[in-house]
Design a protein around this motif. Structure first.
Motif, PDB file in Angstrom:
ATOM      1  N   CYS A  80      44.499  38.083  50.646  1.00  0.00           N
ATOM      2  CA  CYS A  80      43.638  38.770  49.685  1.00  0.00           C
ATOM      3  C   CYS A  80      43.354  40.245  49.947  1.00  0.00           C
TER       4      CYS A  80
ATOM      5  N   ASP B 263      48.597  29.324  38.127  1.00  0.00           N
ATOM      6  CA  ASP B 263      47.665  29.658  39.209  1.00  0.00           C
ATOM      7  C   ASP B 263      48.222  30.856  39.977  1.00  0.00           C
TER       8      ASP B 263
ATOM      9  N   HIS C 257      45.354  24.347  45.322  1.00  0.00           N
ATOM     10  CA  HIS C 257      44.571  24.923  44.233  1.00  0.00           C
ATOM     11  C   HIS C 257      43.097  25.112  44.575  1.00  0.00           C
TER      12      HIS C 257
ATOM     13  N   VAL D 277      46.446  32.964  41.854  1.00  0.00           N
ATOM     14  CA  VAL D 277      45.484  33.418  42.860  1.00  0.00           C
ATOM     15  C   VAL D 277      46.188  34.209  43.959  1.00  0.00           C
TER      16      VAL D 277
ATOM     17  N   GLY E 114      38.869  31.310  43.611  1.00  0.00           N
ATOM     18  CA  GLY E 114      40.001  30.607  43.027  1.00  0.00           C
ATOM     19  C   GLY E 114      39.714  29.150  42.738  1.00  0.00           C
TER      20      GLY E 114
ATOM     21  N   GLY F  27      36.495  35.206  40.930  1.00  0.00           N
ATOM     22  CA  GLY F  27      37.612  34.503  40.322  1.00  0.00           C
ATOM     23  C   GLY F  27      37.536  34.660  38.821  1.00  0.00           C
TER      24      GLY F  27
ATOM     25  N   SER G 298      43.138  33.880  38.449  1.00  0.00           N
ATOM     26  CA  SER G 298      43.240  34.952  39.436  1.00  0.00           C
ATOM     27  C   SER G 298      42.000  34.960  40.320  1.00  0.00           C
ATOM     28  N   ALA G 299      42.164  35.441  41.540  1.00  0.00           N
ATOM     29  CA  ALA G 299      41.058  35.607  42.499  1.00  0.00           C
ATOM     30  C   ALA G 299      41.614  36.481  43.627  1.00  0.00           C
ATOM     31  N   LYS G 300      41.181  36.273  44.847  1.00  0.00           N
ATOM     32  CA  LYS G 300      41.673  36.958  46.042  1.00  0.00           C
ATOM     33  C   LYS G 300      41.900  38.455  45.827  1.00  0.00           C
TER      34      LYS G 300
END
Length: 469
Positions: free
Chosen positions: A68, A266, A161, A268, A127, A306, A294-296
């Motif tokens: 990340c 996914d 996930h 992420v 995420g 997220g 999306s995240a990180k």
């Protein structure tokens, strides 16, 4: 325990920190057999692509925190963006008809970056919660049309996930399935889709066809009228950087479209520059999914955030068909669209565009993979796989493949020698996974390869001499 504010504490304070950690912290993925006895690496400071432990020892962080920290550590502009938003307004509720300027601005920026009609952002905290929200959205979408039976979810073995109840149930990594409870009524796992041409015993076309046949068969078994969505990482990251055969993403997307099954991508890990694009689904794999997670890297790891990007078609259908007494989208979190997190993400996107971070990854990513592939000459390297700045080196003793006890011990030894020489990689089973910050330079990559090569040589010597046992 007194407050420790120095960048590098005294030896006494260093020991106190480790004691406090051992006594009071339960870490994610902690080994409970050594609870209270763990010899924790205390990371105290960080700058650029380097982190420093509480003794001042320097490490090149080849895992980017946890996929990340894309812009590196100590980025002053990100820090200033966080501070300025905290001074203006640290928080207000996002529920109902209340919003904040950072969340509205970020939603618009994301809509411009995502493919197709994925123009609606639903913010979450990470995420895992974004995955939960995506699946719940799929369920609401079909239920509001009077098709509540369409609730089953397809995932894959070796997928990761998240670790909420629903997200963990979607995961297909057997090593992560311990004594917790998991949902099994409406979640189903297809085969892991990896294809490594260096070690494969069948052609890519043959492998692809068998995966597609299996997917069609499972949909037929469940009944397409009962399947809500398929969730897939474009490349299975934590499962071992597993790359599907060419055309897999596009072909599974077509199967979903044919059977009116929502496709959830996914991203992420693969999003926000890791593969050289803000989002990889369309530009790298040729698909426009119904939802993207999306995240990180969305905040470069500086704030937890997220998001689920949802297609206009889905949102308009929910709005048009939801019964009046069931029209509330009752999903979200206290910190959804947190102003400080959104302000950080806005600045992160601005910096990535200005500094051409994706273009930089497109340049150094192939160099990274090419250099890593030179390690296959080592007798204890089974294979090397990856794409741009996500990669994996799989270790083996030469006699057995997969996560056997000896292979895992060998990979752990490689990891230990890397750490001793100032390099942090992520050990998982018999794998050494790497995902350095996106600002990594070729000179940093050369250093990663040099230290990793030395670690391989030392581990091989231990194996040959019997010191591994």
């Amino acid at each position: 325990m007194r407050s420790i504010k120095n960048s590098f504490p005294s030896e006494e304070d260093h020991n106190l920190l480790r004691e406090a950690d051992a006594k009071h912290l339960l870490h994610p993925w902690a080994d409970l057999s050594t609870l209270g006895e763990q010899n924790t690496l205390m990371i105290q400071n960080a700058k650029g692509v380097y982190v420093y432990d509480s003794t001042g020892k320097k490490y090149l962080d080849a895992i980017g925190g946890m996929w990340c920290v894309t812009l590196g550590y100590g980025h002053e502009e990100l820090i200033e963006a966080m501070a300025e938003q905290a001074k203006t307004m640290a928080y207000y509720t996002p529920f109902g008809d209340v919003s904040s300027s950072p969340s509205a601005q970020l939603a618009q920026m994301l809509a411009e970056l995502t493919p197709g009609d994925l123009n609606r952002a639903h913010f979450t905290t990470c995420g895992s919660t974004a995955v939960d929200s995506a699946v719940r959205t799929a369920h609401y979408y079909y239920a509001c049309q009077g098709r509540a039976s369409k609730r089953h979810v397809l995932s894959r073995r070796n997928a990761y996930h998240g670790s909420t109840y629903l997200a963990a149930s979607l995961c297909g990594k057997l090593a992560d399935r311990t004594l917790f409870q998991y949902e099994s009524d409406f979640i189903h796992h297809l085969s892991s889709p990896e294809y490594d041409p260096d070690i494969a015993e069948e052609s890519a076309d043959s492998r692809l066809q068998s995966l597609l046949d299996e997917m069609e068969s499972e949909i037929a078994r469940l009944g397409a009228e009962n399947v809500a969505c398929f969730i897939a990482e474009p490349i299975l990251a934590s499962g071992g950087v597993l790359v599907p055969p060419p055309g897999y993403q596009a072909a599974t997307r077509e199967i979903c479209r044919k059977h009116d099954i929502l496709y959830i991508s996914d991203e992420v890990v693969t999003g926000f520059g890791r593969l050289g694009h803000f989002f990889a689904s369309e530009t790298h794999f040729g698909i426009v999914p119904d939802m993207i997670i999306s995240a990180k890297g969305i905040t470069s790891g500086y704030q937890p955030l997220g998001v689920v990007m949802i297609s206009d078609r889905i949102c308009e259908t929910m709005s048009a068909h939801a019964p009046v007494d069931k029209s509330v989208f009752s999903n979200g979190y206290t910190y959804s669209g947190h102003p400080i997190a959104c302000a950080t993400a806005i600045k992160n996107i601005e910096i990535m565009k200005r500094d051409k971070i994706c273009e930089h990854v497109q340049e150094v990513g192939p160099y990274f993979i090419d250099k890593l592939r030179s390690l296959v000459d080592s007798p204890i390297v089974y294979t090397v796989r990856g794409d741009h700045l996500m990669a994996c080196v799989e270790c083996w003793t030469g006699n057995e493949t997969g996560p056997t006890a000896r292979n895992m011990a060998l990979a752990q030894r490689v990891d230990e020698y890397c750490e001793q020489n100032g390099l942090l990689v992520r050990p998982y089973e018999n794998l050494c996974i790497m995902s350095p910050p996106l600002i990594v330079e070729k000179s940093d990559i050369d250093r990663i390869i040099s230290i990793f090569s030395q670690a391989l040589n030392r581990a091989q010597s231990d194996l040959d001499s019997g010191r591994l046992d």
